[in-house]
Design a protein around this motif. Structure first.
Motif, PDB file in Angstrom:
ATOM      1  N   UNK A 216       1.301   4.771   8.401  1.00 50.29           N
ATOM      2  CA  UNK A 216       0.139   4.654   8.891  1.00 50.29           C
ATOM      3  C   UNK A 216      -0.966   4.781   8.555  1.00 50.29           C
ATOM      4  N   UNK A 217      -2.194   4.370   8.744  1.00 50.43           N
ATOM      5  CA  UNK A 217      -2.938   5.438   8.373  1.00 50.43           C
ATOM      6  C   UNK A 217      -3.655   7.034   9.307  1.00 50.43           C
ATOM      7  N   UNK A 218      -4.278   7.773   8.350  1.00 54.37           N
ATOM      8  CA  UNK A 218      -4.981   8.650   8.439  1.00 54.37           C
ATOM      9  C   UNK A 218      -5.756   9.135   7.743  1.00 54.37           C
ATOM     10  N   UNK A 219      -6.970  10.150   8.697  1.00 56.72           N
ATOM     11  CA  UNK A 219      -8.411  10.744   8.067  1.00 56.72           C
ATOM     12  C   UNK A 219      -7.577  11.990   7.906  1.00 56.72           C
TER      13      UNK A 219
ATOM     14  N   UNK B 148      -4.263  10.406  -5.007  1.00 60.25           N
ATOM     15  CA  UNK B 148      -4.828   9.979  -3.540  1.00 60.25           C
ATOM     16  C   UNK B 148      -6.354   9.750  -4.322  1.00 60.25           C
ATOM     17  N   UNK B 149      -6.799   8.177  -3.384  1.00 58.26           N
ATOM     18  CA  UNK B 149      -8.129   8.081  -4.396  1.00 58.26           C
ATOM     19  C   UNK B 149      -8.653   7.328  -3.160  1.00 58.26           C
ATOM     20  N   UNK B 150      -8.497   7.524  -1.606  1.00 58.09           N
ATOM     21  CA  UNK B 150      -9.213   6.641  -0.693  1.00 58.09           C
ATOM     22  C   UNK B 150     -10.500   8.201  -0.094  1.00 58.09           C
TER      23      UNK B 150
ATOM     24  N   UNK C  31       0.672  -1.296   0.155  1.00 58.11           N
ATOM     25  CA  UNK C  31      -0.122  -0.178   0.051  1.00 58.11           C
ATOM     26  C   UNK C  31       1.032   1.366  -0.547  1.00 58.11           C
ATOM     27  N   UNK C  32       0.652   2.078  -1.234  1.00 62.13           N
ATOM     28  CA  UNK C  32       1.134   3.277  -1.156  1.00 62.13           C
ATOM     29  C   UNK C  32       0.704   4.594   0.361  1.00 62.13           C
ATOM     30  N   UNK C  33       1.690   5.733   0.197  1.00 66.84           N
ATOM     31  CA  UNK C  33       1.477   5.840   1.820  1.00 66.84           C
ATOM     32  C   UNK C  33       0.281   7.504   1.093  1.00 66.84           C
TER      33      UNK C  33
END
Length: 239
Positions: free
Chosen positions: A109-112, A32-34, A1-3
């Protein structure tokens, strides 16, 4: 998974499908696509022509009725707001300064990243889910921005930083979904004990949510804390 894939871009109660399409196009411009949407006003956003070239981003966008459900396991939640006239006590960073720690976090790590509605922005309740606030330095007389433009500026600033800074990395902590579970476990106990009263429930819930967030609990500590809370609740239910 890319950053870039680790970042959830969350549009909270967006009103105009054209703005949603423009935001999707801006995201794809910078890799970005998320995309996640919370309670969008217009349900037919997936056909927005302003998404030119980013139809797939709109097609795959996830829709949720409530903000906590859109945050998922993001271990860092950043809201975007000018914070004009707000009395809420939030850590606030200008875009250029805030993009680097956010980019560093996304290395593994993930972020929103949250954007509010075109008309009202993010409410105090929405902001209570955030670890800190990112502010675009606009002119005092015209602080609000078009949604698509705001998304574009933030995405550009994140991609401008090709390297991360280890010194800005925060310790590993639980995601937003687990923080929300802990908050929901605390609420009935605090209501039973008289700490949360009906007349100030909303304000107290915001303070409680932000307090749980500031704990930055490591996964192991969160498991122990939840075990303690379950035992306390059992004892209250079985005196």
């Amino acid at each position: 998974m890319s950053w870039q894939e680790r970042l959830r871009i969350v549009l909270v109660q967006p009103r105009n499908p054209l703005n949603i399409g423009a935001a999707a196009r801006a995201m794809l411009n910078f890799g970005f696509s998320n995309l996640w949407l919370v309670d969008p006003y217009e349900k037919a956003f997936r056909e927005a022509r302003s998404a030119a070239g980013a139809a797939e981003v709109l097609r795959q966008a996830q829709v949720r009725p409530r903000l906590p459900e859109a945050l998922g396991d993001a271990s860092l939640v950043v809201g975007t707001s000018a914070m004009r006239g707000r009395a809420e006590d939030h850590v606030q960073r200008l875009l250029a300064a805030g993009a680097l720690p956010l980019r560093t976090h996304l290395a593994d790590r993930t972020a929103a990243l949250l954007f509010g509605s075109e008309k009202f922005g993010l409410s105090n309740d929405h902001l209570s889910h955030c670890d800190w606030i990112l502010t675009i330095p606009t002119e005092e007389g015209c602080p609000s921005m078009n949604l698509g433009q705001a998304v574009a500026l933030c995405c550009y600033e994140l991609t401008r930083h090709s390297r991360t800074v280890p010194g800005l990395k925060t310790p590993a902590s639980i995601g937003a979904d687990e923080r929300d579970r802990i908050t929901q476990m605390l609420v009935p106990m605090l209501e039973a004990g008289g700490f949360i009263l009906p007349e100030n429930r909303d304000a107290q819930l915001r303070k409680l949510r932000r307090w749980v967030s500031r704990l930055r609990l490591a996964p192991k500590d969160a498991r122990m804390f939840q075990g303690m809370l379950r035992q306390i609740q059992w004892k209250l239910d079985n005196p």
